[in-house]
Design an enzyme around this catalytic site. Structure first.
Site, short mmCIF file in Angstrom:
data_model
loop_
_atom_site.label_atom_id
_atom_site.label_comp_id
_atom_site.label_asym_id
_atom_site.label_seq_id
_atom_site.Cartn_x
_atom_site.Cartn_y
_atom_site.Cartn_z
N ASP A 21 -35.86 68.86 67.15
CA ASP A 21 -37.29 68.96 67.48
C ASP A 21 -37.96 67.59 67.44
O ASP A 21 -37.54 66.72 66.68
CB ASP A 21 -37.95 69.93 66.48
CG ASP A 21 -39.31 70.41 66.98
OD1 ASP A 21 -39.62 70.21 68.17
OD2 ASP A 21 -40.06 70.98 66.17
N GLY A 22 -39.02 67.46 68.24
CA GLY A 22 -39.87 66.28 68.14
C GLY A 22 -39.72 65.27 69.26
O GLY A 22 -40.34 64.19 69.21
N GLY A 24 -40.88 65.41 72.34
CA GLY A 24 -42.15 65.26 73.05
C GLY A 24 -43.13 64.42 72.25
O GLY A 24 -43.73 63.46 72.77
N ARG A 25 -43.28 64.74 70.96
CA ARG A 25 -44.22 63.98 70.11
C ARG A 25 -43.80 62.53 69.98
O ARG A 25 -44.60 61.61 70.04
CB ARG A 25 -44.33 64.63 68.73
CG ARG A 25 -45.33 65.76 68.69
CD ARG A 25 -45.18 66.60 67.46
NE ARG A 25 -43.99 67.44 67.54
CZ ARG A 25 -43.49 68.13 66.52
NH1 ARG A 25 -44.07 68.05 65.34
NH2 ARG A 25 -42.43 68.88 66.67
N ARG A 34 -43.17 63.11 78.08
CA ARG A 34 -42.28 63.89 77.23
C ARG A 34 -40.81 63.75 77.60
O ARG A 34 -39.94 63.72 76.75
CB ARG A 34 -42.70 65.37 77.27
CG ARG A 34 -44.10 65.61 76.72
CD ARG A 34 -44.51 67.07 76.89
NE ARG A 34 -43.50 67.94 76.32
CZ ARG A 34 -43.41 68.24 75.01
NH1 ARG A 34 -44.30 67.74 74.17
NH2 ARG A 34 -42.47 69.02 74.58
N HIS A 38 -36.91 63.21 75.67
CA HIS A 38 -35.66 63.96 75.82
C HIS A 38 -34.51 63.00 76.15
O HIS A 38 -33.40 63.15 75.64
CB HIS A 38 -35.79 65.03 76.91
CG HIS A 38 -36.83 66.07 76.59
ND1 HIS A 38 -36.92 66.68 75.36
CD2 HIS A 38 -37.83 66.61 77.33
CE1 HIS A 38 -37.92 67.55 75.37
NE2 HIS A 38 -38.50 67.52 76.55
N GLU A 68 -37.71 80.61 75.26
CA GLU A 68 -39.16 80.37 75.35
C GLU A 68 -39.45 79.05 76.09
O GLU A 68 -40.52 78.88 76.67
CB GLU A 68 -39.78 80.31 73.95
CG GLU A 68 -39.82 81.64 73.22
CD GLU A 68 -38.45 82.13 72.69
OE1 GLU A 68 -37.55 81.28 72.48
OE2 GLU A 68 -38.28 83.35 72.52
N TRP A 70 -38.45 78.11 78.84
CA TRP A 70 -38.65 78.31 80.27
C TRP A 70 -40.13 78.29 80.63
O TRP A 70 -40.48 78.06 81.78
CB TRP A 70 -38.03 79.64 80.74
CG TRP A 70 -36.53 79.65 80.78
CD1 TRP A 70 -35.70 80.39 80.00
CD2 TRP A 70 -35.67 78.90 81.67
NE1 TRP A 70 -34.39 80.14 80.33
CE2 TRP A 70 -34.33 79.23 81.36
CE3 TRP A 70 -35.90 77.98 82.69
CZ2 TRP A 70 -33.24 78.69 82.03
CZ3 TRP A 70 -34.80 77.43 83.37
CH2 TRP A 70 -33.50 77.78 83.03
N LEU A 132 -13.47 69.04 66.76
CA LEU A 132 -14.83 69.60 66.61
C LEU A 132 -15.15 70.56 67.78
O LEU A 132 -14.86 70.23 68.93
CB LEU A 132 -15.84 68.44 66.61
CG LEU A 132 -17.32 68.80 66.67
CD1 LEU A 132 -17.78 69.42 65.35
CD2 LEU A 132 -18.17 67.56 66.97
N ARG A 189 -33.49 71.06 60.69
CA ARG A 189 -34.54 70.99 61.71
C ARG A 189 -35.28 69.68 61.54
O ARG A 189 -35.74 69.36 60.43
CB ARG A 189 -35.51 72.16 61.61
CG ARG A 189 -36.58 72.08 62.69
CD ARG A 189 -37.47 73.27 62.78
NE ARG A 189 -38.31 73.14 63.98
CZ ARG A 189 -38.74 74.13 64.72
NH1 ARG A 189 -38.44 75.36 64.41
NH2 ARG A 189 -39.50 73.91 65.78
C1 FPP Z 1 -37.38 69.70 71.29
O1 FPP Z 1 -38.37 68.73 71.29
C2 FPP Z 1 -36.28 69.32 72.17
C3 FPP Z 1 -35.87 70.01 73.27
C4 FPP Z 1 -36.57 71.22 73.75
C5 FPP Z 1 -34.77 69.54 74.12
C6 FPP Z 1 -33.59 68.92 73.43
C7 FPP Z 1 -32.75 68.31 74.45
C8 FPP Z 1 -32.12 67.12 74.34
C9 FPP Z 1 -32.13 66.27 73.14
C10 FPP Z 1 -31.40 66.66 75.55
C11 FPP Z 1 -29.96 66.45 75.41
C12 FPP Z 1 -29.19 67.53 74.82
C13 FPP Z 1 -27.85 67.63 74.94
C14 FPP Z 1 -27.16 68.70 74.19
C15 FPP Z 1 -27.06 66.73 75.79
P1 FPP Z 1 -39.82 69.12 71.81
O2 FPP Z 1 -39.90 68.82 73.27
O3 FPP Z 1 -40.10 70.53 71.45
O4 FPP Z 1 -40.71 68.14 71.00
P2 FPP Z 1 -42.20 68.39 70.48
O5 FPP Z 1 -42.11 69.50 69.48
O6 FPP Z 1 -42.53 67.09 69.87
O7 FPP Z 1 -43.04 68.73 71.66
#
Ligand code: FPP
Length: 254
Positions: A21-22, A24-25, A34, A38, A68, A70, A132, A189
């Site tokens: 998580d995080g 986007g922030r 955002r 990623h 969610e 999506w 793994l 998390r």
């Molecule tokens: C959550 O942060 C992150 C995601 C929804 C996407 C995670 C995807 C990757 C790290 C891309 C690569 C993955 C692989 C397995 C190759 P958020 O967007 O919810 O952040 P926020 O809570 O700060 O808005």
């Protein structure tokens, strides 16, 4: 001394699950969009997968895209799909070199064709590896998984393959997307949220939960090692008393 040397290799969590998580922030705090977060998050994925493979962790599950998710803006969803498909395709030689087997859990049917095909191909190309197991949860939610499992059980009851009275915890486990995988022992998390967010609700029943404020794009092996050290300091009781556990482990070592 580096923290990795403090880890007790005989007490590693067999399966680690991570809510990344995080992103986007992290990006917005840097004045970026955002998707930039990623893209940076992929670097953390590489580092953590490498860290788990080096330590000898058996299974690593990464929550990459929830059911969610999506409902996020179209551009972010499309950008994430492209990033996931492109990253996994590019990483296949590295996965094979490091004996890593890729597995997907989730409603993969919902993914756009180009992403689905590339991901399924990567699963095929790594299926003989036995180091793994890297499990990517994609278009996944635990409630979706449970509903899917119940439908399959109902179908098999109707076909006479199982009797309702025979259904137990193991039956349900068998119908889950993770049927061949042991339950996670440690769930991490990132980014300071204290929620499970529809992730492996059945499988996390006895997992140790570890929350850190670090945003996913900043999460590196050293943070993983801290989480494992923290896990190793906990007493896992599975509903028993502390005294019972101490007695059992004293008997185990004799
Ligand atoms: C959550 O942060 C992150 C995601 C929804 C996407 C995670 C995807 C990757 C790290 C891309 C690569 C993955 C692989 C397995 C190759 P958020 O967007 O919810 O952040 P926020 O809570 O700060 O808005």
């Amino acid at each position: 001394m580096s923290q990795v040397n403090e880890i007790d290799m005989t007490q590693l969590p067999r399966h680690i699950a991570i809510i990344m998580d995080g992103n986007g922030r992290w990006a917005q705090e840097k004045g970026e969009n955002r998707l930039f977060g990623h893209y940076q998050g992929v670097e953390s994925v590489r580092d953590i997968v490498e860290g788990c493979a080096e330590l000898g962790v058996g299974y690593l599950t990464l929550y990459a895209f929830s059911t969610e998710n999506w409902s996020r803006p179209e551009t972010e969803v499309q950008g994430l799909m492209e990033l996931l498909a492109q990253t996994i395709r590019q990483e296949v030689p590295t996965l094979n070199k490091n004996n890593i087997k890729l597995k997907l859990i989730g409603n993969i049917e919902k993914l756009p064709g180009y992403a689905r095909d590339g991901l399924l191909e990567a699963v095929d190309l790594t299926e003989d590896n036995d180091g793994l197991t890297l499990i990517i949860a994609l278009s996944y939610s635990s409630r979706w998984e449970l509903v899917h499992a119940v439908k399959e059980i109902a179908r098999d009851v109707k076909l006479g393959k199982i009797l309702p009275d025979q259904i137990n915890e193991e039956t349900l486990r068998h119908y889950l997307a993770t049927s061949s995988v042991p339950d996670p022992e440690l769930m991490i998390r990132t980014s300071g949220e204290y929620r499970i967010s529809n992730f492996l609700l059945f499988q996390l029943a006895y997992a140790e939960l570890y929350f850190t404020d670090i945003r996913w794009p900043d999460f590196r092996k050293q943070h993983l090692f801290e989480a494992i050290l923290n896990f190793q300091q906990r007493q896992r009781r599975f509903g028993k008393t502390g005294e019972q556990i101490r007695r059992e482990s004293a008997t185990d070592t004799h």
